[in-house]
Design a protein around this motif. Structure first.
Motif, short mmCIF file in Angstrom:
data_model
loop_
_atom_site.label_atom_id
_atom_site.label_comp_id
_atom_site.label_asym_id
_atom_site.label_seq_id
_atom_site.Cartn_x
_atom_site.Cartn_y
_atom_site.Cartn_z
N THR A 175 0.83 -1.21 0.00
CA THR A 175 0.00 0.00 0.00
C THR A 175 0.86 1.26 0.00
N VAL A 176 1.90 1.28 0.81
CA VAL A 176 2.80 2.44 0.86
C VAL A 176 3.51 2.64 -0.48
N ILE A 177 3.94 1.56 -1.10
CA ILE A 177 4.59 1.67 -2.42
C ILE A 177 3.61 2.23 -3.45
N SER A 178 2.39 1.72 -3.42
CA SER A 178 1.37 2.21 -4.35
C SER A 178 1.13 3.70 -4.19
N LEU A 179 0.97 4.14 -2.96
CA LEU A 179 0.72 5.56 -2.71
C LEU A 179 1.95 6.41 -3.02
N SER A 180 3.14 5.89 -2.78
CA SER A 180 4.36 6.63 -3.10
C SER A 180 4.50 6.86 -4.60
N VAL A 181 4.26 5.81 -5.38
CA VAL A 181 4.34 5.95 -6.83
C VAL A 181 3.26 6.92 -7.31
N SER A 182 2.08 6.82 -6.72
CA SER A 182 0.99 7.73 -7.09
C SER A 182 1.36 9.18 -6.80
N LEU A 183 1.90 9.44 -5.62
CA LEU A 183 2.30 10.81 -5.28
C LEU A 183 3.40 11.32 -6.20
N LEU A 184 4.32 10.44 -6.56
CA LEU A 184 5.37 10.84 -7.49
C LEU A 184 4.77 11.23 -8.85
N LEU A 185 3.85 10.41 -9.33
CA LEU A 185 3.23 10.70 -10.62
C LEU A 185 2.38 11.98 -10.58
N LEU A 186 1.68 12.19 -9.47
CA LEU A 186 0.85 13.40 -9.36
C LEU A 186 1.69 14.67 -9.24
N ASN A 187 2.94 14.53 -8.81
CA ASN A 187 3.83 15.69 -8.65
C ASN A 187 5.00 15.65 -9.62
N ILE A 188 4.83 14.94 -10.73
CA ILE A 188 5.93 14.78 -11.69
C ILE A 188 6.36 16.12 -12.27
N ASP A 189 5.43 17.06 -12.37
CA ASP A 189 5.78 18.37 -12.92
C ASP A 189 6.78 19.12 -12.04
N ARG A 190 6.83 18.79 -10.77
CA ARG A 190 7.75 19.46 -9.84
C ARG A 190 9.14 18.83 -9.82
N VAL A 191 9.22 17.54 -10.15
CA VAL A 191 10.52 16.85 -10.04
C VAL A 191 11.15 16.53 -11.39
N ASP A 192 10.42 16.72 -12.48
CA ASP A 192 10.95 16.44 -13.81
C ASP A 192 11.90 17.56 -14.24
N PRO A 193 13.19 17.26 -14.40
CA PRO A 193 14.14 18.33 -14.76
C PRO A 193 13.89 18.88 -16.16
#
Length: 142
Positions: A59-77
């Motif tokens: 569950t934590v992995i699922s939510l972590s990947v989801s949060l990363l994808l939802l905030n990809i605009d902030r971390v994508d160089p």
């Protein structure tokens, strides 16, 4: 739908397998199958607590990947995605639903195990689920 609402709904969906496990906790045997080999035979047993930890980690992995994808605009160089981009949101929903279904399958197979029977996690179920995941991802890439 705002990002906070998406995250809240995804947390609820991701926690459904854990809630399901906790609701049947008292009816579970102390020793449960936790790993199957390629022939769908159990090769490792564990305790109820191990199944709970496994489900929580998934569950934590699922939510972590989801949060990363939802905030990809902030971390994508390269800034390939705008904050309003739909594709990361679609991928995020797909990952949360896929991993939640697999988590439910793991819990169901472990809790309803009978020696000699093939569980829900047979090769057909895994193949079908992964096939649906690839079909959804392929559909998004158009």
């Amino acid at each position: 739908m705002k990002k906070f609402q998406i995250i809240l709904l995804q947390v609820i969906i991701s926690c459904i397998p854990l809630i399901s496990l906790l609701l049947r906790w008292t009816r579970l045997p102390e020793k449960l199958p936790l790993h199957w080999d390629i022939n769908n035979e159990v090769d490792r047993f564990g305790s109820k607590a191990e199944l709970l930890v496994l489900s929580a980690v998934v569950t934590v992995i699922s939510l972590s990947v989801s949060l990363l994808l939802l905030n990809i605009d902030r971390v994508d160089p390269k800034k390939s995605f705008s904050p309003d981009s739909v594709l990361p949101k679609k991928f995020s929903w797909t990952i949360v639903i896929f991993i939640s279904l697999l988590n439910i399958g793991i819990i169901q197979s472990s809790s309803s195990y009978q020696p000699g029977e093939t569980g829900l996690l047979s090769g057909k179920f895994i193949g079908l689920t992964i096939g649906l995941l690839f079909a959804a991802i392929g559909n998004f890439m158009n």
